[in-house]
Design an enzyme around this catalytic site. Structure first.
Site, PDB file in Angstrom:
ATOM      1  N   GLU A 138      34.485  36.246  33.036  1.00 43.02           N
ATOM      2  CA  GLU A 138      34.844  35.503  31.826  1.00 43.02           C
ATOM      3  C   GLU A 138      35.759  34.327  32.099  1.00 43.02           C
ATOM      4  OE1 GLU A 138      38.487  37.517  32.703  1.00 43.02           O
ATOM      5  OE2 GLU A 138      36.400  38.200  32.781  1.00 43.02           O
TER       6      GLU A 138
ATOM      7  N   CYS B 136      37.268  44.636  36.484  1.00 46.63           N
ATOM      8  CA  CYS B 136      38.589  44.774  37.111  1.00 46.63           C
ATOM      9  C   CYS B 136      39.101  46.214  36.997  1.00 46.63           C
ATOM     10  CB  CYS B 136      39.564  43.763  36.520  1.00 46.63           C
ATOM     11  SG  CYS B 136      40.995  43.467  37.584  1.00 46.63           S
TER      12      CYS B 136
ATOM     13  N   HIS C  38      36.470  38.477  37.670  1.00 45.22           N
ATOM     14  CA  HIS C  38      36.537  38.134  36.253  1.00 45.22           C
ATOM     15  C   HIS C  38      35.477  37.103  35.888  1.00 45.22           C
ATOM     16  CE1 HIS C  38      40.259  40.165  34.862  1.00 45.22           C
ATOM     17  NE2 HIS C  38      40.523  40.176  36.158  1.00 45.22           N
TER      18      HIS C  38
END
Length: 391
Positions: free
Chosen positions: A368, A282, A366
């Site tokens: 994660e 990001c 993202h």
């Protein structure tokens, strides 16, 4: 600017309001924290994870409009918090928050928002607000909650108009941790909670620079086989090198990457010059691009949700990703040394790069956040796998 004559009169029972910088006034029922907050209004299309969204530091100085109507019905708990620092300043939802109905709930969403100093506004036509953002871009606004229903609309409008907006704003220093931390958290399992990371020094050592990170990133690095040390956003090159990293991770975060890059990019560029393996997510991805000679720009509406398709250019595989960004690497003017690796299938914008001749790559989304739910975990394995293990 005067409030337009078409501003709707305050309806009976309205205890919350959203005042946009163009004078638009949106009434509703307030919940959560009592007070007012200024920020940029965006929308998020995820059907789950509202607590993770509200505690993601990347949402600092933003007011999140949730397009999914049933927000708050699973309550809140202490395990789904992504960060202890500031996230979104408020949220706008369609329906009033109902009592929670979930076995993991430890607190009602409205009570949790109040405890965290976040303002909620319900009873809003979120479809209309989302369409407005899509057509006209993300506006600056003030969200306010007053149980007595008394609001100084002209003063709220002035505050919305006076706020400079996210472009040119460095927020990383406000949400970054201020001290070095040896990360000890493990991966979450249902019924067991979060495990603990071991301190095996034989594992590759990753120094993670915190520009407003989500904790689950560090858990995924641990799961992929690394031990992690987290350092503040403005840590110097000398401070990073003193920790003897095998690789450096650049975290997500809020604000304008060009502004944060004033102090971060020279450090990242020096790491590249030293052939240090680097992985960015990001904001970290954007600043890796800047360090490699690319440029970034503000997006019209941004990408925020848990259902964004991204094409991996190497093999054509499509990953379902989670996103939250209002800036992007400009893929119309990538320098010779930067290779585009991923693109959004929504609008063709850049979603991944690698730096030629270096062990350095980044993604805009993202991995994660468990979209897919495991479509993108390979990125953590890829990074940890390219690190030279210590003797």
């Amino acid at each position: 600017m005067a409030i337009p004559a078409t501003t709707p009169a305050q309806p009976d029972g309205a205890t919350g309001v959203l005042v946009l910088a163009d004078g638009t006034v949106v009434w509703g029922k307030g919940f959560g924290h009592v007070g007012e907050a200024v920020g940029e209004v965006c929308f998020n299309t995820a059907m789950t994870g509202y607590q993770e969204v509200m505690t993601d530091p990347s949402y600092a100085a933003q007011i999140v409009t949730f397009t999914f109507p049933h927000i708050g019905n699973v309550g809140a708990n202490f395990e789904d918090v992504e960060s202890k620092v500031d996230g979104a300043v408020g949220c706008v939802v369609r329906h009033s928050v109902t009592p929670s109905s979930n076995f993991r709930a430890e607190q009602e969403f409205g009570d949790w928002l109040a405890a965290k100093g976040r303002i909620g506004l319900s009873g809003v036509d979120t479809r209309a607000l989302t369409r407005r953002i899509r057509m006209q871009g993300a506006p600056n606004a003030v969200i306010a909650h007053a149980p007595d229903g008394k609001f100084d609309i002209p003063a709220l409008l002035r505050r919305a108009q006076d706020w400079p907006g996210l472009e040119g704003m460095d927020l990383a220093t406000k949400v970054s941790r201020h001290a070095q931390e040896d990360w000890g958290g493990g991966y979450w399992e249902l019924g067991k909670g979060y495990g603990r990371a071991d301190d095996d020094t034989a594992k590759p050592h990753v120094v993670a620079i915190d520009y407003g990170s989500k904790d689950n990133i560090f858990r995924n690095l641990v799961k992929a086989g690394a031990r992690v040390t987290v350092v503040p956003a403005q840590t110097s090159l000398e401070g990073i090198e003193a920790l003897k990293p095998d690789g450096v991770f650049l975290s997500n975060g809020p604000g304008d990457p060009a502004a944060t890059g004033e102090y971060a990019v020279p450090t990242i560029r020096a790491l590249l010059d030293k052939d240090m393996p680097v992985f960015g997510i990001c904001l970290g991805h954007q600043m890796l691009g800047l360090a490699a000679g690319a440029r970034t720009s503000k997006m019209h509406q941004g990408h925020r949700g848990a259902n964004h398709p991204v094409k991996r250019l190497a093999d054509g595989v499509v990953e379902i990703t989670s996103m939250n960004h209002g800036f992007a690497v400009d893929n119309t003017a990538l320098p010779e040394g930067v290779k585009e690796t991923h693109v959004s299938l929504f609008d063709g914008s850049n979603c991944g790069i690698s730096v030629k001749g270096k062990k350095a790559f980044g993604v805009q989304y993202h991995p994660e956040a468990s979209p897919g739910p495991q479509d993108s975990f390979y990125l953590f394995e890829k990074f940890v796998g390219m690190l030279e293990k210590p003797e």
